[in-house]
Design a protein around this motif. Structure first.
Motif, PDB file in Angstrom:
ATOM      1  N   ARG A   5       0.847  -1.200   0.000  1.00 18.24           N
ATOM      2  CA  ARG A   5       0.000   0.000   0.000  1.00 18.24           C
ATOM      3  C   ARG A   5       0.874   1.239   0.000  1.00 18.24           C
ATOM      4  N   LYS A   6       0.409   2.247  -0.666  1.00 18.84           N
ATOM      5  CA  LYS A   6       1.090   3.538  -0.601  1.00 18.84           C
ATOM      6  C   LYS A   6       0.638   4.239   0.675  1.00 18.84           C
ATOM      7  N   ASP A   7       1.574   4.807   1.394  1.00 20.17           N
ATOM      8  CA  ASP A   7       1.227   5.550   2.608  1.00 20.17           C
ATOM      9  C   ASP A   7       0.275   6.688   2.243  1.00 20.17           C
ATOM     10  N   LEU A   8      -0.667   6.972   3.128  1.00 16.42           N
ATOM     11  CA  LEU A   8      -1.692   7.963   2.792  1.00 16.42           C
ATOM     12  C   LEU A   8      -1.213   9.397   3.008  1.00 16.42           C
ATOM     13  N   ASP A   9      -0.110   9.569   3.718  1.00 15.14           N
ATOM     14  CA  ASP A   9       0.387  10.920   4.007  1.00 15.14           C
ATOM     15  C   ASP A   9       1.710  11.216   3.311  1.00 15.14           C
ATOM     16  N   ASN A  10       2.610  10.249   3.365  1.00 13.74           N
ATOM     17  CA  ASN A  10       3.955  10.447   2.844  1.00 13.74           C
ATOM     18  C   ASN A  10       4.016   9.880   1.417  1.00 13.74           C
TER      19      ASN A  10
END
Lengths: 349, 349
Positions: B308-313
């Protein structure tokens, strides 16, 4: 029951969390004048015992809430969506343990140690956060208050009781099957309502709740969104990976944080956490003292240990946080909200 | 055994990893002209079977290594420290599965998929990394090569077989005791040589190996230091929390990374990992496909999913990495090193 006190309903009284709610109301001596256990049609007619008195469980209907002052809901999101507004309409304050209303901007999401004051903004319904969120914010809020908080990366180690009493049975049943070399029955975990079911005994399953389109599960998104709401910080970076383990009760969490302030030490964190409400520090590596699920089960507090300063990032820290997911993670927090409502004068006499 | 091939010794031949080494040499058809199983005095005299032939285990002494070309060690750090130099003195190349030499700057620490070329710098001894390190670098090296890598934060979910065959017995024995409501026998885990022993059955224990003064365990420091050495990057930020679970075989890891390059997507990571050696991508949330310990046990590959791609960074990603800790985490990697030595012409005929 007391002569003085509140007329309380518990919706989902025969479930794992509902049972804990009854026990906790009794154990903490919440002033209950009358107790009405409610359930689905299927469980109606069963008996529960409250303060030595046997009470028959009734089917929950809109009319059940006539005269009720406080209703604790823990019977699934659809029941809450249908009946919580009916209870409010009839004058009750609802403390809801499902995810139905948690992210509604008009409904406070409360962990009393963290944001008790949010209760004042309620419009009849108060949401109880997700179990894995509650223990994390109890541990991190004292740190945030003292040193600021920029980033949280959490990996969870969650117990099967979070998936209900049937999931506990499944785990023990599967454990026996594995040890007897029998075929393993897989019917519930990781998620009752999902397509495939996997063995939890002697395994680790990286799925709790259904998947969202972004690849995160709902459980992971609950931790992310609820934490920001409870801490009133939409800029806070939060990421979560949620994993189910063959543990009966007690969620553990490996948490990496970055604080705002420079020069914070492990000793500073210890001092802040030692003073924090609802929390026990168990952190002495020289004596192999750290929190563990089997020790936290049955206890009210959140347990914190293994606090280490990151070796590269001077504002980074690692923690290990454990709590009873049925107590502080659910029933206890709901009852604590009831006490807070009373203390703040928000429960009508 | 083959007419052509190498004279091979396996030190610790009766242990959990030693047994897997013998099986793996046989299964992957490593050219063995003669096999010499060695052990402590206590286990000498036992029989092992290799390619259908029964061979008596002998006590390992300096003289055992006369004429040996390749010696695989897995009998504990003190045995390696005492006998590996003796084997080298007598002309053998040593592949050592203990932590004795891993951080020695003159000794290559090798995962063939990652840094096979480091073998060329060997001085007789090659170190096999820690199990939890190996699977992580197999998963992260392709990403590092393609996109750069700045930071790793890993939380592990480690199986009891990493603590030896006796720890497996302890887990199953405790599981029975818990289910029969009997007193639980605690003698080995979390660490055989430490003061206190805790229940692993239906629990999660945040201690693997002894504690260091900085609050990290040796296992955690192994992951941190070995990863930097294998990836030849002392600036890489690495942090680890290592946790033992009631799982027989198969370590799982929840890993957060930050890559160097901007604009990398989950699809980019999938593409890179699909081509990577020794790795199987199992990542389809819509079909509940992700790696699990019980599926990885007995398999050679490292399994990666839940990317998953981090939602913030925007440079942050999350992964779930699982492998058989006795195979890729130990015996298989050692035998792969032997094959690499042969391929690179480093094994004397």
């Amino acid at each position: 029951m007391s002569q003085t006190g509140y007329r309380v309903a518990v919706v989902g009284a025969t479930g794992a969390v509902g049972q804990q709610m009854l026990k906790t109301l009794e154990r903490l001596n919440f002033p209950v004048a009358s107790l009405l256990p409610l359930s689905s049609k299927r469980s109606a007619g069963k008996k529960i015992t409250f303060k030595g008195e046997e009470i028959t469980v009734q089917e929950a209907t809109p009319e059940s809430f006539e005269g009720i002052q406080l209703a604790l809901f823990s019977a699934g999101g659809s029941v809450s969506k249908a009946l919580a507004p009916e209870a409010v309409k009839r004058g009750a304050i609802v403390v809801d343990n499902t995810s139905a209303f948690r992210m509604d901007p008009n409904i406070p999401l409360v962990v009393p140690e963290v944001n008790e004051q949010d209760l004042k903004e309620h419009n009849g319904i108060i949401a109880n956060p997700n179990c894995s969120t509650i223990q994390m914010v109890v541990a991190l809020e004292p740190i945030r208050k003292a040193f600021g908080l920029n980033k949280i990366v959490v990996s969870t180690y969650q117990a099967v009781s979070g998936a209900g009493a049937e999931a506990i049975d499944e785990m023990y049943n599967q454990s026996k099957q594995v040890m007897n070399n029998e075929e393993v029955t897989k019917e519930i975990l990781p998620v009752g309502g999902d397509k495939k079911h996997y063995q939890i005994a002697f395994n680790a399953v990286p799925q709790i709740d259904l998947f969202q389109e972004n690849g995160f599960t709902f459980e992971e998104m609950k931790m992310i969104n609820e934490t920001k709401k409870i801490m009133h910080d939409n800029e806070l970076h939060v990421a979560a990976t949620c994993v189910r383990l063959p543990v009966e009760t007690g969620h553990s969490e490996s948490i990496y944080i970055e604080v705002e302030k420079n020069g914070v030490s492990v000793k500073d964190l210890h001092e802040v956490l030692q003073e924090a409400p609802g929390l026990t520090l168990q952190d002495d590596p020289t004596q192999q003292i750290y929190p563990m699920a089997i020790d936290a089960a049955g206890k009210d507090d959140v347990f914190v240990g293994r606090i280490r300063k990151d070796l590269d990032n001077t504002t980074g820290f690692h923690l290990w946080v454990v709590a009873d997911n049925l107590l502080k993670g659910a029933a206890l927090n709901s009852v604590q909200i009831a006490f807070s409502l009373q203390k703040l004068g928000l429960l009508k006499d």
